[in-house]
Design a protein around this motif. Structure first.
Motif, mmCIF file in Angstrom:
data_model
loop_
_atom_site.group_PDB
_atom_site.id
_atom_site.type_symbol
_atom_site.label_atom_id
_atom_site.label_comp_id
_atom_site.label_asym_id
_atom_site.label_seq_id
_atom_site.Cartn_x
_atom_site.Cartn_y
_atom_site.Cartn_z
ATOM 1 N N ALA A 60 0.828 -1.212 0.000
ATOM 2 C CA ALA A 60 0.000 0.000 0.000
ATOM 3 C C ALA A 60 0.863 1.263 0.000
ATOM 4 O O ALA A 60 0.585 2.215 -0.751
ATOM 5 C CB ALA A 60 -0.940 -0.010 1.195
ATOM 6 N N ARG A 143 -7.431 -3.756 -8.906
ATOM 7 C CA ARG A 143 -8.389 -4.505 -8.085
ATOM 8 C C ARG A 143 -8.985 -3.676 -6.960
ATOM 9 O O ARG A 143 -9.980 -4.095 -6.351
ATOM 10 C CB ARG A 143 -7.733 -5.766 -7.552
ATOM 11 N N ASP A 144 -8.404 -2.512 -6.661
ATOM 12 C CA ASP A 144 -9.014 -1.663 -5.626
ATOM 13 C C ASP A 144 -10.118 -0.790 -6.212
ATOM 14 O O ASP A 144 -10.813 -0.099 -5.478
ATOM 15 C CB ASP A 144 -7.957 -0.830 -4.880
ATOM 16 N N SER A 146 -13.713 -0.734 -8.772
ATOM 17 C CA SER A 146 -14.879 -1.627 -8.799
ATOM 18 C C SER A 146 -14.829 -2.619 -9.965
ATOM 19 O O SER A 146 -14.112 -2.431 -10.936
ATOM 20 C CB SER A 146 -16.155 -0.790 -8.935
ATOM 21 N N SER A 171 -2.548 -3.977 -8.251
ATOM 22 C CA SER A 171 -2.891 -2.987 -7.226
ATOM 23 C C SER A 171 -3.216 -3.665 -5.889
ATOM 24 O O SER A 171 -2.852 -4.811 -5.685
ATOM 25 C CB SER A 171 -3.995 -2.047 -7.691
ATOM 26 N N ASP A 172 -3.921 -2.945 -4.997
ATOM 27 C CA ASP A 172 -3.989 -3.382 -3.595
ATOM 28 C C ASP A 172 -4.921 -4.578 -3.382
ATOM 29 O O ASP A 172 -6.136 -4.476 -3.542
ATOM 30 C CB ASP A 172 -4.429 -2.195 -2.728
ATOM 31 N N GLU A 173 -4.317 -5.677 -2.973
ATOM 32 C CA GLU A 173 -5.080 -6.929 -2.819
ATOM 33 C C GLU A 173 -5.899 -6.988 -1.531
ATOM 34 O O GLU A 173 -6.850 -7.782 -1.434
ATOM 35 C CB GLU A 173 -4.089 -8.109 -2.860
ATOM 36 N N HIS A 174 -5.539 -6.135 -0.557
ATOM 37 C CA HIS A 174 -6.197 -6.205 0.743
ATOM 38 C C HIS A 174 -7.712 -5.977 0.602
ATOM 39 O O HIS A 174 -8.150 -4.907 0.177
ATOM 40 C CB HIS A 174 -5.592 -5.160 1.693
ATOM 41 N N ASN A 175 -8.501 -6.989 0.938
ATOM 42 C CA ASN A 175 -9.967 -6.951 0.799
ATOM 43 C C ASN A 175 -10.445 -6.810 -0.646
ATOM 44 O O ASN A 175 -11.582 -6.395 -0.894
ATOM 45 C CB ASN A 175 -10.582 -5.835 1.655
ATOM 46 N N ASN A 176 -9.567 -7.132 -1.595
ATOM 47 C CA ASN A 176 -9.973 -7.141 -3.005
ATOM 48 C C ASN A 176 -9.655 -8.507 -3.615
ATOM 49 O O ASN A 176 -8.686 -8.672 -4.359
ATOM 50 C CB ASN A 176 -9.251 -6.026 -3.776
ATOM 51 N N LYS A 180 -13.938 -11.053 -6.951
ATOM 52 C CA LYS A 180 -14.623 -9.789 -7.270
ATOM 53 C C LYS A 180 -14.657 -9.562 -8.789
ATOM 54 O O LYS A 180 -15.565 -8.937 -9.311
ATOM 55 C CB LYS A 180 -13.860 -8.663 -6.554
ATOM 56 N N GLN A 203 -0.321 -11.673 1.745
ATOM 57 C CA GLN A 203 -1.590 -10.957 1.867
ATOM 58 C C GLN A 203 -2.551 -11.765 2.736
ATOM 59 O O GLN A 203 -2.467 -12.994 2.807
ATOM 60 C CB GLN A 203 -2.218 -10.765 0.482
#
Ligand code: HPA
Ligand code: ZN
Length: 338
Positions: A60, A143-144, A146, A171-176, A180, A203
């Motif tokens: 991040a 991926r952060d 939509s 891009s940011d994988e956290h919670n993505n 999705k 991650q």
């Protein structure tokens, strides 16, 4: 065994690079030159100031430095120059084939037309042929953002389908999680595009993400993905299905305190198609050869292991079987004579 593998050996070794973000090859010199030409204030005006701004210790914090810098890229020629600068490095390091990531949404979101960057980047890949490098493009979804944004990006890209060979996810994988984007990957595959995706190191939910990528979405490669060693059954699956893993040792050591050397060696020993790449060379301290060399030096890789990593780079690439055989023969000849 120590020092069996020299920098000179890895530089001259024929290889493929499969994990290279073109925006991550933007060196401070070109960044400053483009900032000046395009009258973009990036907050720094000397190389030292730019380098000092390169402070990150996870994905991040890296991305927070990485995306704003892209503002300097404005015209088709800027993208062409960016890609040509990378290709010149690739040539010096005997990269015979490269599959280059680009991030459309990082540019369309700031008002740059799709046509502008795809044409600049594609023109560079055509001109790479004169340097005897086979260069292709892979479009990544951020991926952060939509799923709808990814879907729109794919729609916008399809008229240029002949200019790139596949899609990826970065891009940011956290919670993505990858799921999705499942419907967008399905659409991309239907359009004849190849599939890869990042599973960044360490991650949250990494194994679940990797499993969904392999068993549900059906990607052919995973970018990074070395956490798979935590699940031996999944490793067996990946070996059986010849899944490629594009590891980036120097990048790993920036976003985590380690290169993932033992994990890379374990996957290599188990017969996974793991290869070595530079990710974002202007930000992570070196191009592809330095990645091979530092890994070999710090983890005592033999020449045979290094050559196997290079063989894997061709085998995991998206070129024809005939072309793979040609490059691998070239590599074998190099290994025999050096
Ligand atoms: N992971 C995720 N996003 C990225 C990376 C990466 O390695 N490099 C550039 N964007
Ligand atoms: Zn990456």
């Amino acid at each position: 065994m120590a020092n069996e593998v020299t920098m000179e050996f890895v530089q001259g070794m024929p290889k493929a690079e499969l994990h290279l973000h073109i925006e991550g090859s933007l060196e401070p010199e070109l960044k400053l030159a483009l900032a000046q030409k395009n009258h973009v204030d990036i907050g720094q005006s000397t190389i030292e100031e730019v380098r000092k701004s390169y402070q990150y210790d996870d994905l991040a914090s890296f991305l927070a430095v990485y995306y704003p810098a892209m503002n300097v890229l404005q015209t088709e020629d800027d993208f062409y120059d960016l890609a040509m600068a990378y290709l010149k490095h690739a040539k010096e390091e005997n990269v015979r084939h490269v599959e280059i990531f680009f991030d459309p949404q990082a540019h369309t979101s700031r008002g740059i037309a799709f046509e502008t960057f795809i044409k600049g980047l594609y023109r560079a890949t055509v001109d790479a042929r004169a340097m005897n490098i086979d260069a292709r493009l892979i479009m990544c979804f951020l991926r952060d953002l939509s799923r709808e944004s990814a879907r729109k990006t794919l729609e916008e890209a399809l008229p240029y389908k002949d200019m790139f060979i596949g899609v990826g996810l970065d891009s940011d994988e956290h919670n993505n999680p990858p799921m999705k984007f499942f419907p967008v990957f399905v659409e991309a595959e239907k359009a004849g595009l190849r599939l890869t995706a990042h599973a960044d190191i360490d991650q949250k939910d990494s194994i679940e993400h990797i499993r969904d990528l392999l068993e549900v979405i059906g990607v052919e490669r995973i970018d990074h993905g070395t956490n798979i060693v935590e699940d031996p059954d999944l490793v067996d699956y990946a070996v059986k299905h010849q899944i490629g893993f594009t590891s980036c040792p120097l990048s790993n050591s920036f976003v985590r305190p380690e290169m993932k050397g033992p994990e890379i060696k374990e996957l290599l020993e188990k017969g996974a198609k793991i290869c070595i790449n530079s990710d974002d060379p202007a930000y992570f301290g070196g191009y592809i050869s330095k990645n091979y060399y530092e890994l070999a030096r710090q983890f005592d890789l033999t020449k045979e292991q290094v050559v196997q990593l290079a063989r894997n780079s061709f085998e995991a690439s998206w070129i024809s079987e005939e072309q793979k055989a040609i490059y691998i023969a070239e590599l074998e000849e190099y290994a025999r004579t050096h």
